[in-house]
Design a protein around this motif. Structure first.
Motif, PDB file in Angstrom:
ATOM      1  N   TYR A 118       0.834  -1.205   0.000  1.00 33.00           N
ATOM      2  CA  TYR A 118       0.000   0.000   0.000  1.00 33.00           C
ATOM      3  C   TYR A 118       0.868   1.255   0.000  1.00 33.00           C
ATOM      4  O   TYR A 118       0.580   2.231  -0.693  1.00 33.00           O
ATOM      5  N   ALA A 119       1.914   1.218   0.793  1.00 35.08           N
ATOM      6  CA  ALA A 119       2.786   2.389   0.896  1.00 35.08           C
ATOM      7  C   ALA A 119       3.431   2.726  -0.435  1.00 35.08           C
ATOM      8  O   ALA A 119       3.584   3.896  -0.787  1.00 35.08           O
ATOM      9  N   THR A 120       3.813   1.697  -1.192  1.00 36.56           N
ATOM     10  CA  THR A 120       4.420   1.950  -2.500  1.00 36.56           C
ATOM     11  C   THR A 120       3.478   2.772  -3.370  1.00 36.56           C
ATOM     12  O   THR A 120       3.882   3.777  -3.964  1.00 36.56           O
ATOM     13  N   GLY A 121       2.207   2.356  -3.461  1.00 34.28           N
ATOM     14  CA  GLY A 121       1.249   3.087  -4.275  1.00 34.28           C
ATOM     15  C   GLY A 121       1.052   4.517  -3.822  1.00 34.28           C
ATOM     16  O   GLY A 121       0.985   5.445  -4.638  1.00 34.28           O
ATOM     17  N   ALA A 122       0.960   4.728  -2.514  1.00 36.90           N
ATOM     18  CA  ALA A 122       0.746   6.077  -1.996  1.00 36.90           C
ATOM     19  C   ALA A 122       1.968   6.958  -2.187  1.00 36.90           C
ATOM     20  O   ALA A 122       1.864   8.122  -2.596  1.00 36.90           O
ATOM     21  N   ILE A 143      -6.632   8.351   1.986  1.00 35.95           N
ATOM     22  CA  ILE A 143      -6.104   7.392   1.018  1.00 35.95           C
ATOM     23  C   ILE A 143      -6.950   6.129   1.104  1.00 35.95           C
ATOM     24  O   ILE A 143      -7.083   5.531   2.172  1.00 35.95           O
ATOM     25  N   ASN A 144      -7.522   5.740  -0.023  1.00 34.42           N
ATOM     26  CA  ASN A 144      -8.341   4.535  -0.080  1.00 34.42           C
ATOM     27  C   ASN A 144      -7.620   3.491  -0.930  1.00 34.42           C
ATOM     28  O   ASN A 144      -6.948   3.842  -1.902  1.00 34.42           O
ATOM     29  N   VAL A 208      -4.513   1.905  -5.287  1.00 32.41           N
ATOM     30  CA  VAL A 208      -4.399   2.924  -4.238  1.00 32.41           C
ATOM     31  C   VAL A 208      -4.938   4.221  -4.829  1.00 32.41           C
ATOM     32  O   VAL A 208      -4.480   4.661  -5.885  1.00 32.41           O
ATOM     33  N   MET A 209      -5.924   4.834  -4.160  1.00 34.53           N
ATOM     34  CA  MET A 209      -6.655   5.974  -4.732  1.00 34.53           C
ATOM     35  C   MET A 209      -6.672   7.138  -3.749  1.00 34.53           C
ATOM     36  O   MET A 209      -6.977   6.962  -2.571  1.00 34.53           O
ATOM     37  N   ILE A 210      -6.348   8.327  -4.246  1.00 31.28           N
ATOM     38  CA  ILE A 210      -6.290   9.521  -3.399  1.00 31.28           C
ATOM     39  C   ILE A 210      -7.107  10.617  -4.061  1.00 31.28           C
ATOM     40  O   ILE A 210      -6.681  11.207  -5.066  1.00 31.28           O
ATOM     41  N   PRO A 211      -8.304  10.945  -3.536  1.00 32.47           N
ATOM     42  CA  PRO A 211      -9.104  12.023  -4.096  1.00 32.47           C
ATOM     43  C   PRO A 211      -8.635  13.378  -3.572  1.00 32.47           C
ATOM     44  O   PRO A 211      -8.219  13.501  -2.414  1.00 32.47           O
TER      45      PRO A 211
END
Length: 310
Positions: A118-122, A143-144, A208-211
């Motif tokens: 997860y951290a990699t994506g963020a 972060i979703n 990993v999605m960040i609006p």
């Protein structure tokens, strides 16, 4: 051609098995093992670590800390796939794409911590935008993410490969997921983000999605594309300006077995809303693929050798 020897401590777990699978055809790395009846023999393990070039830790955090200390005692380099050392000041963070000089730091390190999935994506989404000043370090983010069930360890794999597993389940609802310190530290955030992970009824794959409110998607995309230009394993997809009748359908699938992360930016026509998305294999760029990439860098080999499963 020189051969390097690697010891994987914890090779029976999902990450260890996939590292072994990738290294099976590596032309310059040989995996050595300890006799089954000597796995808990400290002297035998110390002797093995003393003889190899790198020890890879695929262990629970407490065991990883203990074994890392033993490896350091006998002078063996270490790559730790657990979350035990990811923000430790005396360890190098094993994300070659993080910043200028990171590859060189990994190559010269005695101890490298492999990033979390997860951290990699963020981090690959946020770090370039914070450095560019397009996102403030004090910004409060949500972060979703959703991962295949192999990211949850042995118990979750057993549950999902049994009967009656749910199609989708949110978890980590206590605002204290173990990846949050890693995300905050290496992204450059001052504010602690809210991180909401979920698991789906599929084995591998991750989104990993960040609006973002008040952010121009086109500007964010331009910054990401410039930051990762020429990178082999982090690739920025074309910009998507979204109208109501053209919204795409995104799934976590398509990168299984690879060591790639695909980044996408979706922007509203108003220019005031955006969605950042990272797609990766939670066991590839999120774990085993990244580990082999780091091993190659540590040993001075071509970075992409055997980082994916054919």
């Amino acid at each position: 051609m020189k051969k390097y020897q690697i010891f994987i401590d914890g090779q029976a777990g999902t990450t260890g098995l996939q590292i072994r699978q990738r290294l099976a055809n590596h032309p310059q790395i040989e995996v050595v093992t300890i006799d089954h009846d000597k796995r808990r023999d400290v002297d035998a393990k110390l002797a093995l670590m003393r003889s190899v070039d790198v020890t890879v830790l695929c262990l629970p955090d407490d065991a990883a800390k203990e074994t890392a200390a033993q490896a350091r005692e006998v002078g063996c380099r270490v790559l730790d796939a657990s979350s035990a050392h990811r923000t430790a000041s005396d360890w190098v963070f094993g994300m070659a794409e993080l910043a200028k000089g990171q590859r060189e730091a990994i190559a010269n390190a005695r101890a490298v911590s492999n990033p979390g999935c997860y951290a990699t994506g963020a981090i690959v989404l946020l770090r370039p935008l914070i450095e560019a000043g397009l996102l403030g370090a004090d910004r409060e983010l949500c972060i979703n993410a959703v991962s295949g069930y192999t990211g949850g360890g042995t118990k979750m794999v057993e549950r999902y490969e049994g009967e009656g597993a749910p199609a989708y389940a949110a978890y980590g609802l206590g605002f204290d997921h173990k990846h949050i310190p890693e995300i905050q530290h290496w992204s450059g955030l001052n504010a602690r983000p809210i991180f909401q992970p979920a698991v789906g009824n599929f084995d591998q794959g991750m989104l990993v999605m960040i609006p973002l409110q008040g952010s121009n998607g086109a500007e964010l995309h331009k910054a990401l594309a410039a930051y990762y230009q020429g990178e082999q394993f982090v690739q920025v997809q074309p910009y998507n300006e979204i109208a109501a009748d053209t919204a795409p359908f995104i799934t976590p699938h398509g990168l299984n077995g690879s060591n790639r992360a695909e980044l996408q930016v979706f922007g509203a026509g108003s220019g005031q809303q955006a969605l950042l998305v990272a797609k990766l294999d939670n066991l590839g760029k999120g774990a085993s693929g990244a580990a082999v990439q780091n091993l190659n860098i540590m040993l001075g080999l071509e970075e992409g050798l055997c980082t994916q499963i054919a």
